[in-house]
Design a protein around this motif. Structure first.
Motif, PDB file in Angstrom:
ATOM      1  N   ASN A 271       0.804  -1.229   0.000  1.00 34.54           N
ATOM      2  CA  ASN A 271       0.000   0.000   0.000  1.00 34.54           C
ATOM      3  C   ASN A 271       0.838   1.280   0.000  1.00 34.54           C
ATOM      4  OD1 ASN A 271       0.939   0.204   2.631  1.00 34.54           O
ATOM      5  ND2 ASN A 271      -0.950  -0.603   3.510  1.00 34.54           N
ATOM      6  N   GLN A 272       2.149   1.154  -0.070  1.00 30.46           N
ATOM      7  CA  GLN A 272       3.096   2.282  -0.112  1.00 30.46           C
ATOM      8  C   GLN A 272       3.095   3.141   1.155  1.00 30.46           C
ATOM      9  OE1 GLN A 272       5.399   2.353  -2.665  1.00 30.46           O
ATOM     10  NE2 GLN A 272       4.360   0.410  -2.977  1.00 30.46           N
ATOM     11  N   GLU A 273       2.551   2.632   2.246  1.00 32.83           N
ATOM     12  CA  GLU A 273       2.575   3.376   3.505  1.00 32.83           C
ATOM     13  C   GLU A 273       3.960   3.280   4.125  1.00 32.83           C
ATOM     14  OE1 GLU A 273      -0.490   2.271   6.257  1.00 32.83           O
ATOM     15  OE2 GLU A 273      -2.068   2.586   4.782  1.00 32.83           O
ATOM     16  N   GLU A 274       4.393   4.402   4.728  1.00 33.60           N
ATOM     17  CA  GLU A 274       5.682   4.435   5.406  1.00 33.60           C
ATOM     18  C   GLU A 274       5.517   4.062   6.872  1.00 33.60           C
ATOM     19  OE1 GLU A 274       7.699   8.154   4.942  1.00 33.60           O
ATOM     20  OE2 GLU A 274       8.131   7.772   2.825  1.00 33.60           O
ATOM     21  N   LYS A 275       6.533   3.421   7.391  1.00 27.41           N
ATOM     22  CA  LYS A 275       6.580   3.033   8.791  1.00 27.41           C
ATOM     23  C   LYS A 275       7.977   3.353   9.284  1.00 27.41           C
ATOM     24  CE  LYS A 275       4.227  -1.063   9.890  1.00 27.41           C
ATOM     25  NZ  LYS A 275       3.255  -0.834  10.857  1.00 27.41           N
ATOM     26  N   ILE A 276       8.082   3.999  10.420  1.00 26.05           N
ATOM     27  CA  ILE A 276       9.389   4.294  11.006  1.00 26.05           C
ATOM     28  C   ILE A 276       9.546   3.431  12.242  1.00 26.05           C
ATOM     29  CG2 ILE A 276      10.844   6.063  12.041  1.00 26.05           C
ATOM     30  CD1 ILE A 276      10.012   7.779   9.816  1.00 26.05           C
ATOM     31  N   LEU A 277      10.598   2.603  12.235  1.00 27.16           N
ATOM     32  CA  LEU A 277      10.846   1.666  13.324  1.00 27.16           C
ATOM     33  C   LEU A 277      12.299   1.735  13.764  1.00 27.16           C
ATOM     34  CD1 LEU A 277       9.011  -1.494  11.924  1.00 27.16           C
ATOM     35  CD2 LEU A 277       8.167   0.096  13.657  1.00 27.16           C
ATOM     36  N   THR A 278      12.516   1.456  15.035  1.00 27.19           N
ATOM     37  CA  THR A 278      13.862   1.310  15.577  1.00 27.19           C
ATOM     38  C   THR A 278      14.016  -0.145  15.982  1.00 27.19           C
ATOM     39  OG1 THR A 278      13.844   3.588  16.392  1.00 27.19           O
ATOM     40  CG2 THR A 278      15.489   2.106  17.339  1.00 27.19           C
ATOM     41  N   LEU A 279      15.073  -0.793  15.501  1.00 24.65           N
ATOM     42  CA  LEU A 279      15.333  -2.200  15.798  1.00 24.65           C
ATOM     43  C   LEU A 279      16.075  -2.297  17.127  1.00 24.65           C
ATOM     44  CD1 LEU A 279      15.176  -5.132  14.807  1.00 24.65           C
ATOM     45  CD2 LEU A 279      17.382  -4.755  13.681  1.00 24.65           C
ATOM     46  N   VAL A 280      15.459  -2.957  18.114  1.00 25.51           N
ATOM     47  CA  VAL A 280      16.023  -2.994  19.457  1.00 25.51           C
ATOM     48  C   VAL A 280      16.043  -4.416  20.018  1.00 25.51           C
ATOM     49  CG1 VAL A 280      15.287  -0.624  19.972  1.00 25.51           C
ATOM     50  CG2 VAL A 280      13.787  -2.549  20.574  1.00 25.51           C
ATOM     51  N   PHE A 281      16.719  -4.577  21.139  1.00 23.45           N
ATOM     52  CA  PHE A 281      16.693  -5.832  21.875  1.00 23.45           C
ATOM     53  C   PHE A 281      15.347  -5.938  22.591  1.00 23.45           C
ATOM     54  CE2 PHE A 281      21.130  -5.141  21.091  1.00 23.45           C
ATOM     55  CZ  PHE A 281      21.577  -6.414  20.790  1.00 23.45           C
ATOM     56  N   PRO A 282      14.899  -7.167  22.879  1.00 22.58           N
ATOM     57  CA  PRO A 282      13.555  -7.356  23.453  1.00 22.58           C
ATOM     58  C   PRO A 282      13.266  -6.494  24.680  1.00 22.58           C
ATOM     59  CG  PRO A 282      14.472  -9.470  22.833  1.00 22.58           C
ATOM     60  CD  PRO A 282      15.569  -8.452  22.630  1.00 22.58           C
ATOM     61  N   LYS A 283      14.231  -6.319  25.557  1.00 19.23           N
ATOM     62  CA  LYS A 283      13.996  -5.540  26.786  1.00 19.23           C
ATOM     63  C   LYS A 283      13.667  -4.069  26.490  1.00 19.23           C
ATOM     64  CE  LYS A 283      18.851  -4.447  27.771  1.00 19.23           C
ATOM     65  NZ  LYS A 283      18.758  -3.049  27.438  1.00 19.23           N
ATOM     66  N   ASP A 284      14.057  -3.570  25.313  1.00 18.67           N
ATOM     67  CA  ASP A 284      13.825  -2.170  24.959  1.00 18.67           C
ATOM     68  C   ASP A 284      12.629  -1.974  24.041  1.00 18.67           C
ATOM     69  OD1 ASP A 284      16.139  -1.313  26.378  1.00 18.67           O
ATOM     70  OD2 ASP A 284      17.374  -1.988  24.697  1.00 18.67           O
ATOM     71  N   ALA A 285      11.965  -3.074  23.667  1.00 16.17           N
ATOM     72  CA  ALA A 285      10.851  -2.988  22.717  1.00 16.17           C
ATOM     73  C   ALA A 285       9.678  -2.208  23.307  1.00 16.17           C
ATOM     74  CB  ALA A 285      10.400  -4.382  22.303  1.00 16.17           C
ATOM     75  N   ASP A 286       9.090  -1.352  22.491  1.00 16.63           N
ATOM     76  CA  ASP A 286       7.914  -0.566  22.865  1.00 16.63           C
ATOM     77  C   ASP A 286       7.246  -0.138  21.564  1.00 16.63           C
ATOM     78  OD1 ASP A 286       6.002   1.270  23.677  1.00 16.63           O
ATOM     79  OD2 ASP A 286       7.358   2.378  25.005  1.00 16.63           O
ATOM     80  N   ILE A 287       6.306  -0.928  21.093  1.00 15.86           N
ATOM     81  CA  ILE A 287       5.687  -0.674  19.792  1.00 15.86           C
ATOM     82  C   ILE A 287       5.011   0.694  19.740  1.00 15.86           C
ATOM     83  CG2 ILE A 287       3.483  -1.820  20.243  1.00 15.86           C
ATOM     84  CD1 ILE A 287       5.531  -1.943  16.975  1.00 15.86           C
ATOM     85  N   SER A 288       4.524   1.196  20.870  1.00 12.89           N
ATOM     86  CA  SER A 288       3.886   2.519  20.872  1.00 12.89           C
ATOM     87  C   SER A 288       4.885   3.628  20.556  1.00 12.89           C
ATOM     88  CB  SER A 288       3.205   2.789  22.217  1.00 12.89           C
ATOM     89  OG  SER A 288       4.167   2.942  23.242  1.00 12.89           O
ATOM     90  N   ARG A 289       6.180   3.339  20.730  1.00 11.85           N
ATOM     91  CA  ARG A 289       7.230   4.305  20.407  1.00 11.85           C
ATOM     92  C   ARG A 289       8.010   3.896  19.158  1.00 11.85           C
ATOM     93  NH1 ARG A 289      10.624   4.746  25.395  1.00 11.85           N
ATOM     94  NH2 ARG A 289      11.746   6.283  24.169  1.00 11.85           N
ATOM     95  N   GLY A 290       7.492   2.880  18.441  1.00 15.35           N
ATOM     96  CA  GLY A 290       8.132   2.443  17.207  1.00 15.35           C
ATOM     97  C   GLY A 290       9.388   1.622  17.425  1.00 15.35           C
ATOM     98  N   LYS A 291       9.552   1.070  18.629  1.00 13.11           N
ATOM     99  CA  LYS A 291      10.729   0.261  18.939  1.00 13.11           C
ATOM    100  C   LYS A 291      10.343  -1.207  18.835  1.00 13.11           C
ATOM    101  CE  LYS A 291      13.089   3.637  21.734  1.00 13.11           C
ATOM    102  NZ  LYS A 291      13.915   3.821  22.918  1.00 13.11           N
ATOM    103  N   ILE A 292      10.894  -1.877  17.824  1.00 15.23           N
ATOM    104  CA  ILE A 292      10.519  -3.256  17.517  1.00 15.23           C
ATOM    105  C   ILE A 292      11.648  -4.211  17.903  1.00 15.23           C
ATOM    106  CG2 ILE A 292      11.292  -3.194  15.113  1.00 15.23           C
ATOM    107  CD1 ILE A 292       8.031  -4.732  16.139  1.00 15.23           C
ATOM    108  N   SER A 293      11.289  -5.298  18.558  1.00 15.64           N
ATOM    109  CA  SER A 293      12.274  -6.292  18.997  1.00 15.64           C
ATOM    110  C   SER A 293      12.873  -7.032  17.814  1.00 15.64           C
ATOM    111  CB  SER A 293      11.601  -7.299  19.932  1.00 15.64           C
ATOM    112  OG  SER A 293      12.459  -8.398  20.178  1.00 15.64           O
ATOM    113  N   VAL A 294      14.150  -7.350  17.935  1.00 18.00           N
ATOM    114  CA  VAL A 294      14.830  -8.167  16.933  1.00 18.00           C
ATOM    115  C   VAL A 294      14.208  -9.565  16.881  1.00 18.00           C
ATOM    116  CG1 VAL A 294      16.655  -9.007  18.467  1.00 18.00           C
ATOM    117  CG2 VAL A 294      17.111  -8.770  16.005  1.00 18.00           C
ATOM    118  N   LEU A 295      13.487  -9.970  17.925  1.00 19.20           N
ATOM    119  CA  LEU A 295      12.823 -11.270  17.923  1.00 19.20           C
ATOM    120  C   LEU A 295      11.411 -11.221  17.339  1.00 19.20           C
ATOM    121  CD1 LEU A 295      13.926 -12.864  21.310  1.00 19.20           C
ATOM    122  CD2 LEU A 295      14.955 -13.075  19.033  1.00 19.20           C
TER     123      LEU A 295
END
Length: 138
Positions: free
Chosen positions: A70-94
């Motif tokens: 759908n060509q929508e943009e998504k901004i994500l930060t790749l983090v370790f599980p302990k730092d994951a917070d999807i509400s802040r765009g922080k996605i776990s490597v797992l």
């Protein structure tokens, strides 16, 4: 995910291997993703942090992805599980998308399995990469 060569820093490899070892010892729903991550790391080209290309998604990179459906943009930060917070765009490597995007370069399209089939995202731009910024041990 198809077989590909990814770049990874020695420091990230050490931390990811430690994460795999620690998580494998527990009963984890992440076991399937751990296996995928282990597979990715098994054929990674390991480089010193100072030598990682600045267009590669590394741990703690902030990335602009474009959904190829759908060509929508998504901004994500790749983090370790302990730092994951999807509400802040922080996605776990797992997470499926996290495991899938590790090591891809700007302009690359990657995919991963979802219940409805496959999702495809293009790495449009790396907004922040720790190594490019001189932050070698984030």
């Amino acid at each position: 995910m198809s077989m590909r060569t990814i770049y990874i820093t020695r420091y990230d490899l050490e931390r990811l291997n430690k994460l795999i070892d620690e998580t494998e010892d527990s009963f984890s729903q992440d076991r399937h993703y751990l296996e995928k991550l282990e597979d990715e790391l098994s054929h990674a080209e390991v480089v010193p942090p100072e030598e990682i290309p600045n267009d590669v998604v590394t741990m703690n990179s902030r990335v602009c992805l474009v959904d190829q459906e759908n060509q929508e943009e998504k901004i994500l930060t790749l983090v370790f599980p302990k730092d994951a917070d999807i509400s802040r765009g922080k996605i776990s490597v797992l997470a499926p998308i996290g495991t899938a995007m590790l090591g891809y370069r700007t302009g690359s399209v990657f995919q991963w399995d979802v219940p409805a089939g496959k999702k495809h995202f293009k790495v449009a731009k790396i907004l922040y990469q720790p190594e490019a910024a001189g932050d070698y041990h984030l």
